[in-house]
Structures are given as structure tokens and as C-alpha cells.
Design an enzyme around this catalytic site. Structure first.
Site, PDB file in Angstrom:
ATOM      1  N   GLU A  38       6.808  -5.511   2.444  1.00 49.24           N
ATOM      2  CA  GLU A  38       7.916  -5.767   1.508  1.00 49.24           C
ATOM      3  C   GLU A  38       9.068  -6.422   2.290  1.00 49.24           C
ATOM      4  O   GLU A  38       9.308  -6.071   3.444  1.00 49.24           O
ATOM      5  CB  GLU A  38       8.362  -4.402   0.956  1.00 49.24           C
ATOM      6  CG  GLU A  38       9.543  -4.417   0.025  1.00 49.24           C
ATOM      7  CD  GLU A  38       9.926  -2.984  -0.413  1.00 49.24           C
ATOM      8  OE1 GLU A  38       9.416  -1.999   0.177  1.00 49.24           O
ATOM      9  OE2 GLU A  38      10.728  -2.865  -1.357  1.00 49.24           O
ATOM     10  N   LYS A 108       9.594  -6.469  -8.321  1.00 54.55           N
ATOM     11  CA  LYS A 108       9.445  -5.004  -8.253  1.00 54.55           C
ATOM     12  C   LYS A 108      10.061  -4.318  -9.469  1.00 54.55           C
ATOM     13  O   LYS A 108      11.257  -4.492  -9.755  1.00 54.55           O
ATOM     14  CB  LYS A 108      10.085  -4.496  -6.959  1.00 54.55           C
ATOM     15  CG  LYS A 108       9.852  -3.012  -6.668  1.00 54.55           C
ATOM     16  CD  LYS A 108      10.406  -2.672  -5.282  1.00 54.55           C
ATOM     17  CE  LYS A 108      10.132  -1.241  -4.873  1.00 54.55           C
ATOM     18  NZ  LYS A 108      10.667  -0.958  -3.511  1.00 54.55           N
ATOM     19  N   CYS A 141       5.776  -1.146  -2.776  1.00 60.21           N
ATOM     20  CA  CYS A 141       6.255   0.116  -2.212  1.00 60.21           C
ATOM     21  C   CYS A 141       6.422   1.219  -3.253  1.00 60.21           C
ATOM     22  O   CYS A 141       5.436   1.751  -3.745  1.00 60.21           O
ATOM     23  CB  CYS A 141       7.542  -0.137  -1.434  1.00 60.21           C
ATOM     24  SG  CYS A 141       7.828   1.145  -0.170  1.00 60.21           S
ATOM     25  N   VAL A 168       9.724   4.805   3.762  1.00 63.60           N
ATOM     26  CA  VAL A 168      10.541   5.689   4.603  1.00 63.60           C
ATOM     27  C   VAL A 168      10.218   7.160   4.336  1.00 63.60           C
ATOM     28  O   VAL A 168      10.597   8.016   5.120  1.00 63.60           O
ATOM     29  CB  VAL A 168      12.052   5.431   4.402  1.00 63.60           C
ATOM     30  CG1 VAL A 168      12.426   4.058   4.919  1.00 63.60           C
ATOM     31  CG2 VAL A 168      12.469   5.578   2.941  1.00 63.60           C
TER      32      VAL A 168
END
Ligand code: ACM
Length: 273
Positions: A38, A108, A141, A168
Site C-alpha cells: 500500500e 480503498k 490493507c 501495523v
């Protein structure tokens, strides 16, 4: 089909360097499909929307132009995350580029955390595009948290889900085994590594990019902290067999008439069954 993921740590705000790193990786191994992380051309942590706007590019911009040239030269295809500017709108997008140029763009749908401060949510329904005689779908993501994203792509006929990521949180890589298995598709999660410290925020990205097959088998996995190129040979016809037992078909057995599409406005937990 031989597929590849290039996991790396993009340099924030330096598209020329990041594109050069992608070019070097793609020239270093043979694959018919590459998936990159990404926001691979810009880095992730924009301090505000104005900064994002100054680094975002239109689909006709120099980064995708260079990557289209690369695909033409190498007779390959790639899916790459990039910050897209379209008039006043800013999208966290991925582009699917082939030897003949741009094939599709996905914006997205489910924005994560601070992305809500800098990007507009993608407005379009999920779609698939041709991958030879097969089909490719894209999600980005945090879309993994919404099983409807991968399911929509599978129902549209995706055999491969390309999944550029900047993860993350520690959950996705394992969850993608389930997304692949429940939909009977190949899932290629291309994550990044490294740390970004900007605007008083620090984010460490979790690597461990993965290629998972339609039976939930991990065909290749990258390390948590280092750059890596992953390669795997995909028998895409495996994604056409949705059976789990002789009597069970993962898409055919769905009971949409029993499912709820929206949270009911005044639903009370523990109400009548
Ligand atoms: C994410 O969607 N980049 C966590």
C-alpha cells in the site's frame, strides 16, 4: 502462474527512489504478477491532507507511467498502492498495470485511523479484472477486517486477491488464511516493513507478507523486518473448485436470505429469536 511480492520500506515523500526500488526488484526475478505494498510510492504517514495532496499523483502521473513502462519492458503485471489525486479528491488507491498499460484502479473503501484525516473513502463497488483467462480483484490493507470485501471479490469471480498493505496491527496475516479458505481464492498480502515517525506519530510496520492458496496453505512468507521478494507458483484453476466436501460448496451453499446486510436501527441484544 508465477506470482511475486516485493516487501520493502518506502522512503517517505520520495516517489522517484521508491519507483526505482520497485523497478530493481521486478528486474531481479521472473514473475507474471507482482504485488507491492500500500502507498508504495509515497510512504504512509502524511501529516495532513495538504501534504497528502502535494505528494499524491493522478493515474496519468510519473510513478504509474514509469511502472507501466516497466511492465511493458518485462511483459509482466503489477499491483501497486499509491496516493491518487483526482481533482480535489484524494484516494488511497491501488493500480493494476499490465504490459499494455493501466488495467484497473481500486480506491480503498475502508479507511484506517488517520487515513480518515487525509483521504476520501473509495466510492465504488468492488470489481474484478482479467488476469489472462482468470480474474484478479484488489483490496487494500484494512479492508481485510470486513469479510464482505473479499467475499464480494470472490462472488464476482476473483481467483486472486491482490492485497497491498501497510499493516501495523498483528492480526491480518493470520486472518488472510481464513479469507483465502472461506472464499477459495489465492490471497497475496504485500506488506511493508520499517518505521515511520512523522507528525508526532510513530508507526512500525509488521512485514510477514504472505501468499496463501485457496485451501488456506501459506505458500510463501516474508520475514517481519527485512526487505524480501516472495515467489510462488499458483495453479489458478484451484480457485475454480469451491468444494470443501462432496456436499459442500463455499460459494454455492451461501444462504443470503438468512443474512443481515445492515445493522438494524433499533436492534436490542437478547431480543426475540
Ligand atoms: C491499514 O489499513 N493501512 C492498516
Amino acid at each position: 502462474m508465477r506470482a511475486a511480492i516485493f516487501q520493502f520500506s518506502p522512503v517517505f515523500g520520495d516517489a522517484a527512489t521508491n519507483v526505482a526500488r520497485i523497478e530493481h526488484a521486478v528486474r531481479s526475478a521472473e514473475a507474471e504478477l507482482w504485488v507491492l505494498p500500500e502507498l508504495a510510492t509515497t510512504g504512509y504517514l502524511f501529516s495532513d491532507r495538504a501534504e497528502c495532496g502535494s505528494l499524491a499523483e493522478p493515474v496519468s502521473g510519473p510513478s504509474l507511467h514509469a511502472l507501466a513502462d516497466l511492465c511493458r519492458e518485462r511483459r509482466t503485471r503489477l499491483v501497486v498502492g499509491f496516493a491518487e489525486r483526482d481533482g480535489d479528491m484524494l484516494f488511497n488507491s491501488s493500480a493494476y498495470v499490465g504490459p499494455d498499460g493501466l488495467v484497473a484502479v481500486y480506491r480503498k473503501v475502508h479507511l484506517f485511523d488517520r487515513e480518515l484525516l487525509t483521504f476520501d473513502p473509495g466510492p465504488d463497488p468492488f470489481r474484478v479484472a482479467a488476469l489472462g483467462p482468470h480474474h484478479l480483484g484488489m483490496m487494500i490493507c484494512f479492508d481485510w477486517v470486513f469479510p464482505e470485501a473479499a467475499r464480494s471479490l470472490a462472488l464476482l469471480g476473483a481467483d486472486v486477491i491482490a492485497h497491498p498493505s501497510n499493516l501495523v496491527l498483528p492480526y491480518c496475516q493470520d486472518a488472510m488464511v481464513t479469507r483465502a479458505l472461506e472464499n477459495g481464492v489465492f490471497c497475496l498480502t504485500a506488506n511493508r516493513v520499517g518505521v515511520e515517525r512523522r507528525a508526532g506519530v510513530e508507526l512500525a510496520f509488521t512485514g510477514c507478507s504472505r501468499i496463501v492458496d485457496p485451501r488456506g496453505r501459506v505458500l510463501a512468507q516474508a520475514p517481519a523486518a527485512d526487505d524480501a521478494t516472495l515467489l510462488a507458483d499458483l495453479d489458478l484453476d484451484l480457485a475454480r473448485d469451491k468444494s470443501l466436501t462432496p456436499r459442500n460448496d463455499r460459494l454455492g451453499d451461501r444462504r443470503p436470505e438468512c443474512y443481515v446486510g445492515r445493522r438494524p436501527g433499533n436492534a436490542r441484544p437478547g431480543g426475540p429469536m
